[in-house]
Design a protein around this motif. Sequence first.
Motif, mmCIF file in Angstrom:
data_model
loop_
_atom_site.group_PDB
_atom_site.id
_atom_site.type_symbol
_atom_site.label_atom_id
_atom_site.label_comp_id
_atom_site.label_asym_id
_atom_site.label_seq_id
_atom_site.Cartn_x
_atom_site.Cartn_y
_atom_site.Cartn_z
ATOM 1 N N TRP A 1 0.841 -1.199 0.000
ATOM 2 C CA TRP A 1 0.000 0.000 0.000
ATOM 3 C C TRP A 1 0.875 1.248 0.000
ATOM 4 O O TRP A 1 1.881 1.311 0.712
ATOM 5 C CB TRP A 1 -0.904 0.019 1.227
ATOM 6 N N PHE A 2 0.458 2.204 -0.782
ATOM 7 C CA PHE A 2 1.034 3.538 -0.800
ATOM 8 C C PHE A 2 -0.109 4.512 -0.545
ATOM 9 O O PHE A 2 -1.273 4.152 -0.640
ATOM 10 C CB PHE A 2 1.685 3.837 -2.155
ATOM 11 N N ARG A 3 0.234 5.755 -0.244
ATOM 12 C CA ARG A 3 -0.804 6.772 -0.073
ATOM 13 C C ARG A 3 -0.307 8.112 -0.574
ATOM 14 O O ARG A 3 0.891 8.382 -0.607
ATOM 15 C CB ARG A 3 -1.234 6.876 1.393
ATOM 16 N N ARG A 4 -1.268 8.945 -0.953
ATOM 17 C CA ARG A 4 -0.945 10.302 -1.394
ATOM 18 C C ARG A 4 -1.904 11.250 -0.714
ATOM 19 O O ARG A 4 -3.109 11.199 -0.954
ATOM 20 C CB ARG A 4 -1.042 10.445 -2.904
ATOM 21 N N ALA A 5 -1.350 12.090 0.140
ATOM 22 C CA ALA A 5 -2.145 13.109 0.815
ATOM 23 C C ALA A 5 -2.219 14.355 -0.065
ATOM 24 O O ALA A 5 -1.350 14.552 -0.924
ATOM 25 C CB ALA A 5 -1.519 13.449 2.165
ATOM 26 N N PRO A 6 -3.217 15.195 0.126
ATOM 27 C CA PRO A 6 -3.344 16.409 -0.693
ATOM 28 C C PRO A 6 -2.083 17.258 -0.647
ATOM 29 O O PRO A 6 -1.559 17.551 0.438
ATOM 30 C CB PRO A 6 -4.525 17.139 -0.036
ATOM 31 N N GLY A 7 -1.562 17.599 -1.807
ATOM 32 C CA GLY A 7 -0.395 18.451 -1.892
ATOM 33 C C GLY A 7 0.924 17.768 -1.576
ATOM 34 O O GLY A 7 1.961 18.433 -1.482
ATOM 35 N N LYS A 8 0.905 16.448 -1.425
ATOM 36 C CA LYS A 8 2.132 15.728 -1.070
ATOM 37 C C LYS A 8 2.439 14.656 -2.107
ATOM 38 O O LYS A 8 1.586 14.268 -2.902
ATOM 39 C CB LYS A 8 2.002 15.103 0.314
#
Length: 119
Positions: A36-43
């Motif tokens: 799993w990977f994740r992408r937060a807003p603006g990151k």
Amino acid sequence: QVQLVESGGGLVQAGGSLRLSCAASGRTFSTRAMGWFRRAPGKEREFVASINWSGGSTYYADSVKGRFTISSDSARNTVYLQMNSLKPEDTAVYYCAAGLVVGGAGTSWGQGTQVTVSS
């Protein structure tokens, strides 16, 4: 090609829990690990956790150690991410990944599932 379908995202209060699932189909024999990977807003997208099909070795980002647990069901070609003690900073789109080395060349990606943690 490996197809990945995620489920289980949603809205939860801080301190709560969610469980993500990712079902793989297609050329799953070409993969050695899922994660799993994740992408937060603006990151930028960041690594969260991974598990090897052979031996079940697991790896975690420091930010989720002790709170998240990755597991797999090889018979179902499915990987899970149990997320406990969620924090607002865990808010992101979570992506399932599969490959020889997750995140490396040739990685297959899911469409992403939104996780929102309210304070």
